[in-house]
Design a protein around this motif. Sequence first.
Motif, mmCIF file in Angstrom:
data_model
loop_
_atom_site.group_PDB
_atom_site.id
_atom_site.type_symbol
_atom_site.label_atom_id
_atom_site.label_comp_id
_atom_site.label_asym_id
_atom_site.label_seq_id
_atom_site.Cartn_x
_atom_site.Cartn_y
_atom_site.Cartn_z
ATOM 1 N N LEU A 23 0.844 -1.174 0.000
ATOM 2 C CA LEU A 23 0.000 0.000 0.000
ATOM 3 C C LEU A 23 0.888 1.235 0.000
ATOM 4 O O LEU A 23 1.726 1.403 0.873
ATOM 5 N N GLU A 46 -6.670 7.009 -0.403
ATOM 6 C CA GLU A 46 -7.832 6.772 -1.257
ATOM 7 C C GLU A 46 -8.799 5.813 -0.583
ATOM 8 O O GLU A 46 -10.008 6.031 -0.597
ATOM 9 N N VAL A 47 -8.250 4.747 -0.018
ATOM 10 C CA VAL A 47 -9.118 3.780 0.663
ATOM 11 C C VAL A 47 -9.934 4.466 1.747
ATOM 12 O O VAL A 47 -11.157 4.292 1.837
ATOM 13 N N ARG A 106 -10.666 7.632 2.036
ATOM 14 C CA ARG A 106 -11.590 8.605 1.443
ATOM 15 C C ARG A 106 -12.853 7.924 0.949
ATOM 16 O O ARG A 106 -13.970 8.390 1.179
ATOM 17 N N LEU A 107 -12.665 6.783 0.280
ATOM 18 C CA LEU A 107 -13.834 6.058 -0.222
ATOM 19 C C LEU A 107 -14.635 5.486 0.938
ATOM 20 O O LEU A 107 -15.880 5.500 0.912
ATOM 21 N N ILE A 158 -16.948 8.137 2.428
ATOM 22 C CA ILE A 158 -18.163 8.388 1.644
ATOM 23 C C ILE A 158 -19.164 7.250 1.812
ATOM 24 O O ILE A 158 -20.346 7.478 2.073
ATOM 25 N N LEU A 159 -18.677 6.037 1.681
ATOM 26 C CA LEU A 159 -19.592 4.899 1.635
ATOM 27 C C LEU A 159 -20.105 4.508 3.016
ATOM 28 O O LEU A 159 -21.264 4.105 3.158
ATOM 29 N N GLU A 190 -22.924 6.750 3.986
ATOM 30 C CA GLU A 190 -24.157 6.317 3.325
ATOM 31 C C GLU A 190 -24.776 5.133 4.058
ATOM 32 O O GLU A 190 -25.987 5.109 4.311
ATOM 33 N N LEU A 236 -23.036 -2.648 -1.221
ATOM 34 C CA LEU A 236 -22.289 -1.658 -0.446
ATOM 35 C C LEU A 236 -21.455 -2.372 0.614
ATOM 36 O O LEU A 236 -20.272 -2.077 0.789
ATOM 37 N N SER A 237 -22.053 -3.338 1.290
ATOM 38 C CA SER A 237 -21.310 -4.105 2.287
ATOM 39 C C SER A 237 -20.102 -4.774 1.647
ATOM 40 O O SER A 237 -19.005 -4.787 2.215
ATOM 41 N N ILE A 245 -18.412 -3.954 -1.027
ATOM 42 C CA ILE A 245 -17.359 -2.994 -1.374
ATOM 43 C C ILE A 245 -16.618 -2.563 -0.117
ATOM 44 O O ILE A 245 -15.388 -2.475 -0.099
ATOM 45 N N GLN A 253 -14.123 -5.097 0.888
ATOM 46 C CA GLN A 253 -12.908 -5.035 0.071
ATOM 47 C C GLN A 253 -11.999 -3.905 0.540
ATOM 48 O O GLN A 253 -10.787 -4.060 0.618
ATOM 49 N N LEU A 254 -12.593 -2.778 0.844
ATOM 50 C CA LEU A 254 -11.780 -1.639 1.264
ATOM 51 C C LEU A 254 -11.109 -1.922 2.609
ATOM 52 O O LEU A 254 -9.946 -1.586 2.814
ATOM 53 N N ALA A 295 -8.207 -4.336 2.216
ATOM 54 C CA ALA A 295 -7.019 -3.760 1.583
ATOM 55 C C ALA A 295 -6.020 -3.278 2.628
ATOM 56 O O ALA A 295 -4.817 -3.257 2.385
#
Lengths: 216, 216
Positions: free
Chosen positions: A71, A78-79, A81-82, A85-86, A89, A145-146, A148, A151-152, A155
């Motif tokens: 990494l 980025e991870v 940051r995403l 957002i998610l 939600e 969503l779960s 994704i 995965q994040l 990582a």
Amino acid sequence: MTRATAQETVLGSLRSDILTGRLGPGDQVVQELLAERYGVSRVPIREALKTLESEGQVVYFPHRGYFVAELSVADLLEVYRLRAILEAEAIRQAVPTLGLDDVEALAELMAEIESAAAQGDIIAMTAANRRFHFALFDAAGLPRLSRILHQLWEATDAYRALYFQGAENRDRVAREHARMLSALRKRDAEALVRLHDEHREHSVGAVSAILAARDR
Amino acid sequence: MTRATAQETVLGSLRSDILTGRLGPGDQVVQELLAERYGVSRVPIREALKTLESEGQVVYFPHRGYFVAELSVADLLEVYRLRAILEAEAIRQAVPTLGLDDVEALAELMAEIESAAAQGDIIAMTAANRRFHFALFDAAGLPRLSRILHQLWEATDAYRALYFQGAENRDRVAREHARMLSALRKRDAEALVRLHDEHREHSVGAVSAILAARDR
DNA sequence: ATCCGACAGATTGGATCCAATCCACCGACT
DNA sequence: AGTCGGTGGATTGGATCCAATCTGTCGGAT
């Protein structure tokens, strides 16, 4: 009882090898070696690696093999940051649907984290920590969503264990979880999102420090 | 020139079989059959299927096999909801970084879509359409975000081809793209996000109509 | 000294074979 | 009729073997 397939058990073993650092970032994953270690042939290893590849846990170069993903700081940011957002939600969607029993289940999971922490069992703690957070995310009823989010989270698995090794990090996590739970009891989604953001910020700070130290 | 591995070519073939409906939603993917069709053994097929599984294009049941994923209306709505959130993020990040040449490249891609549309080549059109949108998303310089968006787009691949079969849909897409391009020339990120949202709304409406018709 | 190609060992890619599992069918029993 | 258990074909899961590719090393030529 239907026995698990070898590829499934191998997948689990690989995950924990990465989590514990037995396979460190950048290492080549030699299939023959793992086959021997797990007592299976290379075929199920390869299938498990394909799964890890698409999760970004390992990278694949044709005819050269699989390597545990490294990494960069940019990746890490980025991870997170995403995730910000998610996860926001997911939380906004989940909170209104939570019943009293759901909240109690979350309190239960929180207790599990602390008891693992008290025993200094990092592996159990990361596992319980994940169950706690995903119990909340999953309540949103948005399976993709779960996925994704899984995965994040995965990582950064290779680095999360390092994070929990610091006792001061473990304590702060416990305090933050407690505050999150009280916001949850009030069904205050916005407060929960905010607390979650702070929680994440602390962790990204610590992990990027670890990363920076490692690269030097 | 280094030849592609069989699993890579198989992966491409599988994608296009799903895209064209040769493998329809719900169908079992019989490995032996595909092995014969593509002239390889089952091993590379299985590895390609693992990749598709993690993208959600196929689902896997141990000892039973792989099946082409069926999208429920709820799935579809979730995919579009996540796309809305993530694409907005990508666009806001990308627009300020775009140079004149980047914008011209996008105009070029738009022309490709229309020329494919004019020839009624649905496959070429979906491919060009994807290149157009992702040229924009990729410009955000957030590779993980791009990857997640790829997965979300691929999840609806099996239905997108159907969408483009309607001539009125193709015309509307062309008009909308033109408007997006002019917002882009003004570097108006917010307008672009709004246009993108509308664009997506039209498509989700049409695709869910297709889905509903299919289920009946 | 540097570059280039041949060679050898290591590793991955793919084919083939056998075992394990599933599933549809069928007959017997209730 | 409906349920249960058994049986055979189909399909997947995994092991083993061989081919293809990569990588590092060593001479030799420039």
